[in-house]
Enzyme design. Sequence first.
Site, PDB file in Angstrom:
ATOM      1  N   THR A 127      -9.284  10.869  24.413  1.00 32.78           N
ATOM      2  CA  THR A 127      -8.960   9.452  24.299  1.00 32.78           C
ATOM      3  C   THR A 127      -9.640   8.652  25.413  1.00 32.78           C
ATOM      4  O   THR A 127     -10.457   9.191  26.167  1.00 32.78           O
ATOM      5  CB  THR A 127      -7.419   9.251  24.212  1.00 32.78           C
ATOM      6  OG1 THR A 127      -7.174   7.885  23.911  1.00 32.78           O
ATOM      7  CG2 THR A 127      -6.678   9.647  25.469  1.00 32.78           C
ATOM      8  N   LYS A 167     -14.342   8.995  24.887  1.00 33.63           N
ATOM      9  CA  LYS A 167     -14.732   9.291  23.509  1.00 33.63           C
ATOM     10  C   LYS A 167     -16.242   9.366  23.262  1.00 33.63           C
ATOM     11  O   LYS A 167     -16.684  10.009  22.319  1.00 33.63           O
ATOM     12  CB  LYS A 167     -14.114   8.269  22.544  1.00 33.63           C
ATOM     13  CG  LYS A 167     -12.619   8.482  22.349  1.00 33.63           C
ATOM     14  CD  LYS A 167     -12.032   7.551  21.317  1.00 33.63           C
ATOM     15  CE  LYS A 167     -10.550   7.798  21.171  1.00 33.63           C
ATOM     16  NZ  LYS A 167      -9.898   6.990  20.148  1.00 33.63           N
ATOM     17  N   ALA A 211     -15.999  -3.485  19.643  1.00 35.97           N
ATOM     18  CA  ALA A 211     -17.166  -2.604  19.513  1.00 35.97           C
ATOM     19  C   ALA A 211     -17.003  -1.366  20.403  1.00 35.97           C
ATOM     20  O   ALA A 211     -17.987  -0.761  20.809  1.00 35.97           O
ATOM     21  CB  ALA A 211     -18.444  -3.361  19.865  1.00 35.97           C
ATOM     22  N   THR A 237     -18.578  -8.856  23.965  1.00 34.34           N
ATOM     23  CA  THR A 237     -19.941  -8.580  24.444  1.00 34.34           C
ATOM     24  C   THR A 237     -20.808  -8.377  23.197  1.00 34.34           C
ATOM     25  O   THR A 237     -20.773  -7.316  22.557  1.00 34.34           O
ATOM     26  CB  THR A 237     -19.950  -7.308  25.329  1.00 34.34           C
ATOM     27  OG1 THR A 237     -18.892  -7.406  26.268  1.00 34.34           O
ATOM     28  CG2 THR A 237     -21.266  -7.108  26.026  1.00 34.34           C
ATOM     29  N   LYS A 270     -23.029  -5.282  22.396  1.00 33.66           N
ATOM     30  CA  LYS A 270     -22.380  -4.037  21.965  1.00 33.66           C
ATOM     31  C   LYS A 270     -22.127  -4.061  20.458  1.00 33.66           C
ATOM     32  O   LYS A 270     -22.220  -3.033  19.784  1.00 33.66           O
ATOM     33  CB  LYS A 270     -21.051  -3.841  22.708  1.00 33.66           C
ATOM     34  CG  LYS A 270     -21.212  -3.352  24.120  1.00 33.66           C
ATOM     35  CD  LYS A 270     -19.868  -2.783  24.594  1.00 33.66           C
ATOM     36  CE  LYS A 270     -19.723  -2.876  26.083  1.00 33.66           C
ATOM     37  NZ  LYS A 270     -18.334  -2.719  26.531  1.00 33.66           N
ATOM     38  N   GLY A 327      -1.062  -0.031  14.004  1.00 29.40           N
ATOM     39  CA  GLY A 327      -1.839   1.180  14.263  1.00 29.40           C
ATOM     40  C   GLY A 327      -1.049   2.484  14.231  1.00 29.40           C
ATOM     41  O   GLY A 327      -1.624   3.559  14.457  1.00 29.40           O
ATOM     42  N   SER A 329       0.574  11.810  21.483  1.00 34.55           N
ATOM     43  CA  SER A 329      -0.025  12.962  20.795  1.00 34.55           C
ATOM     44  C   SER A 329       0.778  14.253  20.972  1.00 34.55           C
ATOM     45  O   SER A 329       0.948  14.992  19.991  1.00 34.55           O
ATOM     46  CB  SER A 329      -1.470  13.159  21.254  1.00 34.55           C
ATOM     47  OG  SER A 329      -2.242  12.103  20.749  1.00 34.55           O
ATOM     48  N   ASP A 343     -10.385   9.573  13.960  1.00 36.27           N
ATOM     49  CA  ASP A 343      -9.912   8.172  13.952  1.00 36.27           C
ATOM     50  C   ASP A 343     -10.339   7.489  12.658  1.00 36.27           C
ATOM     51  O   ASP A 343      -9.624   6.664  12.092  1.00 36.27           O
ATOM     52  CB  ASP A 343     -10.496   7.396  15.134  1.00 36.27           C
ATOM     53  CG  ASP A 343      -9.785   7.707  16.446  1.00 36.27           C
ATOM     54  OD1 ASP A 343      -8.617   8.140  16.404  1.00 36.27           O
ATOM     55  OD2 ASP A 343     -10.405   7.518  17.506  1.00 36.27           O
ATOM     56  N   THR A 382      -9.922  -4.441  19.092  1.00 41.72           N
ATOM     57  CA  THR A 382      -9.999  -4.878  20.483  1.00 41.72           C
ATOM     58  C   THR A 382      -8.654  -4.524  21.139  1.00 41.72           C
ATOM     59  O   THR A 382      -7.690  -4.182  20.454  1.00 41.72           O
ATOM     60  CB  THR A 382     -10.210  -6.400  20.628  1.00 41.72           C
ATOM     61  OG1 THR A 382      -8.998  -7.069  20.237  1.00 41.72           O
ATOM     62  CG2 THR A 382     -11.360  -6.907  19.785  1.00 41.72           C
TER      63      THR A 382
HETATM   64  P1  NAP Z   1     -12.411   0.426  24.143  1.00 41.64           P
HETATM   65  O1  NAP Z   1     -13.465   1.406  23.747  1.00 41.64           O
HETATM   66  O2  NAP Z   1     -12.094   0.239  25.580  1.00 41.64           O
HETATM   67  O3  NAP Z   1     -12.822  -1.001  23.490  1.00 41.64           O
HETATM   68  C1  NAP Z   1     -12.087  -2.141  23.804  1.00 41.64           C
HETATM   69  C2  NAP Z   1     -12.563  -3.316  22.965  1.00 41.64           C
HETATM   70  O4  NAP Z   1     -11.727  -4.437  23.234  1.00 41.64           O
HETATM   71  C3  NAP Z   1     -14.003  -3.732  23.281  1.00 41.64           C
HETATM   72  O5  NAP Z   1     -14.614  -4.171  22.091  1.00 41.64           O
HETATM   73  C4  NAP Z   1     -13.780  -4.900  24.245  1.00 41.64           C
HETATM   74  O6  NAP Z   1     -14.820  -5.845  24.263  1.00 41.64           O
HETATM   75  C5  NAP Z   1     -12.551  -5.544  23.647  1.00 41.64           C
HETATM   76  N1  NAP Z   1     -11.836  -6.363  24.628  1.00 41.64           N
HETATM   77  C6  NAP Z   1     -11.197  -5.932  25.740  1.00 41.64           C
HETATM   78  N2  NAP Z   1     -10.657  -6.982  26.412  1.00 41.64           N
HETATM   79  C7  NAP Z   1     -11.002  -8.096  25.710  1.00 41.64           C
HETATM   80  C8  NAP Z   1     -10.758  -9.479  25.887  1.00 41.64           C
HETATM   81  N3  NAP Z   1     -10.061  -9.936  26.938  1.00 41.64           N
HETATM   82  N4  NAP Z   1     -11.233 -10.333  24.966  1.00 41.64           N
HETATM   83  C9  NAP Z   1     -11.932  -9.878  23.885  1.00 41.64           C
HETATM   84  N5  NAP Z   1     -12.198  -8.574  23.672  1.00 41.64           N
HETATM   85  C10 NAP Z   1     -11.734  -7.695  24.573  1.00 41.64           C
HETATM   86  O7  NAP Z   1     -11.019   0.792  23.462  1.00 41.64           O
HETATM   87  P2  NAP Z   1     -10.766   1.568  22.078  1.00 41.64           P
HETATM   88  O8  NAP Z   1     -10.564   2.999  22.332  1.00 41.64           O
HETATM   89  O9  NAP Z   1     -11.791   1.158  21.092  1.00 41.64           O
HETATM   90  O10 NAP Z   1      -9.334   0.973  21.683  1.00 41.64           O
HETATM   91  C11 NAP Z   1      -9.197  -0.339  21.173  1.00 41.64           C
HETATM   92  C12 NAP Z   1      -7.754  -0.561  20.747  1.00 41.64           C
HETATM   93  O11 NAP Z   1      -7.454   0.316  19.675  1.00 41.64           O
HETATM   94  C13 NAP Z   1      -6.757  -0.261  21.854  1.00 41.64           C
HETATM   95  O12 NAP Z   1      -5.738  -1.227  21.825  1.00 41.64           O
HETATM   96  C14 NAP Z   1      -6.206   1.113  21.496  1.00 41.64           C
HETATM   97  O13 NAP Z   1      -4.876   1.275  21.936  1.00 41.64           O
HETATM   98  C15 NAP Z   1      -6.287   1.064  19.971  1.00 41.64           C
HETATM   99  N6  NAP Z   1      -6.446   2.396  19.363  1.00 41.64           N
HETATM  100  C16 NAP Z   1      -5.503   2.811  18.489  1.00 41.64           C
HETATM  101  C17 NAP Z   1      -5.627   4.043  17.872  1.00 41.64           C
HETATM  102  C18 NAP Z   1      -4.568   4.489  16.905  1.00 41.64           C
HETATM  103  O14 NAP Z   1      -4.555   5.671  16.515  1.00 41.64           O
HETATM  104  N7  NAP Z   1      -3.708   3.593  16.456  1.00 41.64           N
HETATM  105  C19 NAP Z   1      -6.715   4.871  18.155  1.00 41.64           C
HETATM  106  C20 NAP Z   1      -7.676   4.416  19.051  1.00 41.64           C
HETATM  107  C21 NAP Z   1      -7.527   3.170  19.655  1.00 41.64           C
HETATM  108  P3  NAP Z   1     -16.081  -5.680  25.272  1.00 41.64           P
HETATM  109  O15 NAP Z   1     -17.006  -4.696  24.622  1.00 41.64           O
HETATM  110  O16 NAP Z   1     -16.631  -7.044  25.367  1.00 41.64           O
HETATM  111  O17 NAP Z   1     -15.514  -5.178  26.588  1.00 41.64           O
END
Ligand code: NAP
Length: 296
Positions: free
Chosen positions: A71, A75, A136, A161, A164, A254, A26, A111, A201
């Site tokens: 981030t 959030k 989620a 999960t 969620k 992304g 950022s 986002d 995810t």
């Molecule tokens: P988050 O709130 O921590 O959510 C993580 C998600 O991944 C949850 O749904 C979680 O499931 C799932 N997950 C984690 N480990 C897993 C596993 N071993 N098997 C299956 N599901 C799993 O993270 P977030 O902020 O939403 O970010 C998610 C992704 O998007 C990240 O990789 C992040 O880098 C990317 N992102 C990119 C941008 C962009 O601008 N390009 C912006 C934001 C995020 P549970 O609920 O079961 O734990």
Amino acid sequence: MEIDDRINGSTAVFGVIGDPIEHTLSPLIHNTMAKMLDTNLVYTSFHVKSSELGEAIRGAYKLGIKGLNITVPHKKEIIKCLCSLDKTAEAVGAVNTIKYTDKGYVGYNTDMIGVYYALTGNGVTVQDKTVLVLGAGGAANACAAMAAAKGAKKVYIANRTAEKALSLAEHIKGYYNIEIEALPISDIDDIDKCEIILNATTLGFDENKGKTPVEDIGFFGRKGVETVFDAIYSPWETRLLSDSASQGVKTINGFDMLIYQAVAAREIWYDERLEADFRAQVRLELLQYYLGRNRK
Ligand code: NAP
């Protein structure tokens, strides 16, 4: 030595807070935009732990920090530190941008705009399509709200999960009149079809590099998948993207979402409208820079 007088007594301060934070792009994006638009601002990163979020936000406000990006993992928690939310942030249920006002910080979610422009910029629209959102968490909230807001025919939300996923589906239903169904990620083969997959995810990222939320490569053909978007951009091509591309599916990573959410945050902070040409120019400048250094 050449004296650097770009930062002075009138310089506005912006930043991003998260934990961890050291890998954030950022500052690079916002300081590049500031240079392109000749704005007297500095944008930096702050490592803030969850236990210190409230104190950090109160301190930032007292210091007059004009805006922050929020981030992982703040959030959702940030919402209780704000004086109000704009309607998109309310519908998404998560905040990634806050703006200084006389009453306190106001929360926004860019986002959702970021993922929308990432799709449309690559010629993909969700209107009348069936969309499968994987995850989620914060990014999934933005993907699901975007699909609902932009007229998807049906949205599935699949998460490890399942509760969620259900709670996200209920939240989205409260804001948009749309057919939406939650399921455990292990059951995605039960859905009839989906033209668009949005992966939010962390499977494929960091310690999960090489993993994919869609193990069965035949899934893409069986379900009529046309496009796969993955919110991850490091690695540049996740296994989900390479597997789906091998089946003739259009793939988008992304990176564009990252750039476009930042442009939208800048628009909010400066109450300005930045044209599509500017957005495209920022993307191109940063794409060349990033790929020159990081393509893996
Ligand atoms: P988050 O709130 O921590 O959510 C993580 C998600 O991944 C949850 O749904 C979680 O499931 C799932 N997950 C984690 N480990 C897993 C596993 N071993 N098997 C299956 N599901 C799993 O993270 P977030 O902020 O939403 O970010 C998610 C992704 O998007 C990240 O990789 C992040 O880098 C990317 N992102 C990119 C941008 C962009 O601008 N390009 C912006 C934001 C995020 P549970 O609920 O079961 O734990």
